[in-house]
Design an enzyme around this catalytic site. Structure first.
Site, PDB file in Angstrom:
ATOM      1  N   LEU A 100      49.228  18.751  30.776  1.00  0.00           N
ATOM      2  CA  LEU A 100      48.672  19.561  29.693  1.00  0.00           C
ATOM      3  C   LEU A 100      47.499  18.814  29.064  1.00  0.00           C
ATOM      4  O   LEU A 100      47.679  17.830  28.352  1.00  0.00           O
ATOM      5  CB  LEU A 100      49.752  19.855  28.648  1.00  0.00           C
ATOM      6  CG  LEU A 100      51.051  20.497  29.195  1.00  0.00           C
ATOM      7  CD1 LEU A 100      52.007  20.797  28.055  1.00  0.00           C
ATOM      8  CD2 LEU A 100      50.737  21.758  30.000  1.00  0.00           C
TER       9      LEU A 100
ATOM     10  N   GLY B 143      44.068  20.184  24.832  1.00  0.00           N
ATOM     11  CA  GLY B 143      43.870  19.905  23.409  1.00  0.00           C
ATOM     12  C   GLY B 143      42.460  19.422  23.091  1.00  0.00           C
ATOM     13  O   GLY B 143      41.859  18.682  23.867  1.00  0.00           O
TER      14      GLY B 143
ATOM     15  N   ARG C  78      40.907  15.156  15.631  1.00  0.00           N
ATOM     16  CA  ARG C  78      40.976  13.937  14.827  1.00  0.00           C
ATOM     17  C   ARG C  78      40.300  12.746  15.505  1.00  0.00           C
ATOM     18  O   ARG C  78      40.059  11.718  14.874  1.00  0.00           O
ATOM     19  CB  ARG C  78      42.436  13.615  14.500  1.00  0.00           C
ATOM     20  CG  ARG C  78      42.997  14.461  13.360  1.00  0.00           C
ATOM     21  CD  ARG C  78      44.443  14.112  13.073  1.00  0.00           C
ATOM     22  NE  ARG C  78      45.347  14.723  14.040  1.00  0.00           N
ATOM     23  CZ  ARG C  78      46.639  14.450  14.111  1.00  0.00           C
ATOM     24  NH1 ARG C  78      47.182  13.568  13.288  1.00  0.00           N
ATOM     25  NH2 ARG C  78      47.411  15.058  15.005  1.00  0.00           N
TER      26      ARG C  78
ATOM     27  N   THR D 191      52.242  24.526  23.528  1.00  0.00           N
ATOM     28  CA  THR D 191      52.525  23.871  24.806  1.00  0.00           C
ATOM     29  C   THR D 191      53.196  24.809  25.806  1.00  0.00           C
ATOM     30  O   THR D 191      52.963  24.708  27.020  1.00  0.00           O
ATOM     31  CB  THR D 191      53.423  22.646  24.573  1.00  0.00           C
ATOM     32  OG1 THR D 191      54.581  23.050  23.824  1.00  0.00           O
ATOM     33  CG2 THR D 191      52.681  21.567  23.799  1.00  0.00           C
TER      34      THR D 191
ATOM     35  N   GLY E 151      48.782  15.144  28.465  1.00  0.00           N
ATOM     36  CA  GLY E 151      47.608  14.492  29.055  1.00  0.00           C
ATOM     37  C   GLY E 151      47.179  13.211  28.391  1.00  0.00           C
ATOM     38  O   GLY E 151      46.298  12.510  28.895  1.00  0.00           O
TER      39      GLY E 151
ATOM     40  N   ASN F 268      61.541  13.611  21.266  1.00  0.00           N
ATOM     41  CA  ASN F 268      61.037  14.134  22.534  1.00  0.00           C
ATOM     42  C   ASN F 268      59.694  13.502  22.871  1.00  0.00           C
ATOM     43  O   ASN F 268      58.811  13.396  22.014  1.00  0.00           O
ATOM     44  CB  ASN F 268      60.887  15.656  22.423  1.00  0.00           C
ATOM     45  CG  ASN F 268      60.233  16.255  23.644  1.00  0.00           C
ATOM     46  OD1 ASN F 268      60.553  15.888  24.769  1.00  0.00           O
ATOM     47  ND2 ASN F 268      59.314  17.189  23.418  1.00  0.00           N
TER      48      ASN F 268
ATOM     49  N   SER G  15       7.553 -25.197  40.198  1.00  0.00           N
ATOM     50  CA  SER G  15       7.806 -24.564  38.906  1.00  0.00           C
ATOM     51  C   SER G  15       6.672 -23.627  38.506  1.00  0.00           C
ATOM     52  O   SER G  15       5.501 -23.855  38.831  1.00  0.00           O
ATOM     53  CB  SER G  15       7.975 -25.639  37.827  1.00  0.00           C
ATOM     54  OG  SER G  15       9.104 -26.437  38.098  1.00  0.00           O
TER      55      SER G  15
ATOM     56  N   ALA H 263       3.267 -26.074  42.185  1.00  0.00           N
ATOM     57  CA  ALA H 263       3.622 -25.567  40.863  1.00  0.00           C
ATOM     58  C   ALA H 263       2.466 -24.761  40.268  1.00  0.00           C
ATOM     59  O   ALA H 263       1.292 -25.095  40.432  1.00  0.00           O
ATOM     60  CB  ALA H 263       3.972 -26.732  39.944  1.00  0.00           C
TER      61      ALA H 263
END
Length: 451
Positions: free
Chosen positions: A7, A10, A14, A78, A100, A164, A400, A418
């Site tokens: 499921l 939703g 929030r 549900t 879910g 539950n 370098s 370099a």
């Protein structure tokens, strides 16, 4: 025959997010993806996902999984959500229904539920604070007789600590029968899936509530605070798993696991290490403080010094990286390679013993065995429109502050003076440099500030 219904319709208001609640991440991946992975380990004949708000996002997140989708266009509870998936399911199939937003549930817990011989079996747990949960009601003999949602429960029922979880299993044909008789005469005005328990009892069917041993597995998240709680539990579980596999965590509470991590024995993770995506660390790998390793594989004996960011990297032998190095996707490192401080590497292969010890950028390049790139070496791989390749031969030495303008090839044992800008191929075993002749001006006057 077992089919799973998840499921996932939703909105999760929030969460205050543009993404559906089930796509909020825990441990680096959406809660829903944790759940589908666990459900698939049960070997079901099908996984059905009921979507609603943000359904397109949910389907996109599961695009690579063989899920079937059902749409709950109205939020009517549900029971109504589960009813949307039932037409797709064989009436004789046993249907396991899952919320879910339950990413922590283990496959063994679900297998234990499926082992119940009851015609309707549900997972319950003992909650320290049962507020908001449906209470599991039992008769004098201890048999489950109903589930009462919190808003509909009396004071005496609210005192019950067994609640539950939302995980429940029964035959598809029975679900269809019971849900056809469920009403919406309750505080929410919704069709509760849990009302099927009382109907099953009234029909003389066997009902069992299997009490889960670990209540943390069954936690969901309705807001960011609860999501953070799930994350903390996931991290604790992941760290314990690594330590059980022989990994040393020097400051366990600071290590973050955000993906799938495989480690050999005697791996050491220092404080504030973050592992993301698919990560494989060979035996004896050491990851220094503050490193981020993402979608990478490090060979046994490799070492990351502190504060390196490594993504899409593969090493084929023990190598040393950092501190403060960034390795980007496509980087491959052979045995004995050294990538030093403030070096960035992208889509480059370093052969055995090659070095770029400090302050360099190496992109779209092949660096030969034992080649040495001096401080400030840059492969100029981008012309403003396209990327180009640089080839550096074995035992080459790059002086370098040199710029290698791709496409360009530096021969084996070549030396680059370099400060050179090399735009043409440099022959093997020769010194190549591009530098103006040095001059000293004796009567030159340094500018001075005006008074």
């Amino acid at each position: 025959m077992i089919e799973v219904v998840i499921l996932a319709a939703g909105e999760g208001k929030r969460m205050n997010s543009s993404a559906p609640k089930v796509l909020q991440p825990v441990g680096g991946q959406p809660m829903l993806c944790h759940l589908t992975e666990t459900a698939r380990s049960l070997g079901p004949d099908a996984i059905h996902v009921v979507v609603g708000a943000g359904g397109d996002q949910v389907e996109a997140a599961l695009a690579e999984e063989a899920c079937r989708f059902a749409v709950q266009s109205e939020r009517l509870g549900t029971g109504h959500a589960a009813l949307q998936a039932l037409p797709q399911i064989d009436p004789e199939a046993r249907v396991l229904i899952l919320p879910g937003d339950m990413p922590l549930i283990r496959a063994d817990t679900l297998k234990h539920l499926l082992d119940s011989p009851a015609e309707l079996a549900l997972l319950s747990f003992l909650a320290e604070d049962p507020t908001g949960y449906g209470r599991v009601l039992r008769d004098e003999s201890g048999q489950v007789c109903a589930i009462r949602e919190h808003k509909d429960a009396s004071e005496a029922e609210r005192a019950v600590g067994e609640v539950n979880s939302g995980v429940i299993c029964a035959r598809a044909a029975d679900w269809t029968d019971w849900l056809a008789r469920v009403g919406a005469d309750n505080a929410q005005g919704e069709y509760y899936l849990t009302d099927c328990i009382a109907l099953a009892v009234a029909d003389g069917r066997s009902v069992e509530a299997v009490v889960a041993a670990d209540a943390d597995e069954l936690l969901g998240a309705n807001d960011r605070a609860q999501l953070a709680q799930l994350e903390a539990i996931f991290q604790q579980r992941a760290r314990r798993s690594l330590m059980a596999a022989g990994v040393t965590l020097l400051a366990p509470e600071t290590v973050q696991i955000r993906g799938v991590v495989e480690c050999g024995r005697d791996v050491v993770l220092d404080a504030q290490v973050t592992l993301e995506g698919q990560v494989r660390l060979g035996e004896g790998v050491t990851i220094g403080q503050g490193c981020v390793v993402r979608d990478s594989e490090l060979a046994p004996g490799s070492r990351l010094e502190p504060y390196c960011v490594v993504e899409g990297v593969r090493s084929t032998g023990p190598c040393s990286v950092g501190p403060f190095a960034r390795l980007r996707p496509g980087t491959q490192l052979a045995a004995g390679v050294k990538i030093g401080n403030f070096v960035e590497v992208k889509k480059a292969r370093f052969a055995a013993g090659a070095k770029a010890s400090h302050l360099s950028y190496v992109g779209d390049a092949q660096v030969g065995e034992r080649a040495n790139l001096g401080a400030g070496t840059i492969t100029c791989n981008y012309d403003g429109a396209n990327k180009h390749h640089t080839e550096i031969g074995a035992d080459a030495f790059i002086g370098s502050n040199s710029a290698l303008v791709a496409p360009v090839s530096i021969g084996a044992e070549a030396t680059i003076g370099a400060g050179s800008v090399i735009g043409k191929d440099a022959p093997a075993a020769q010194l190549t440099l591009t530098r103006s002749r040095q001059r000293s001006i004796a009567d030159w006057q340094r500018p001075r500030k005006k008074s």
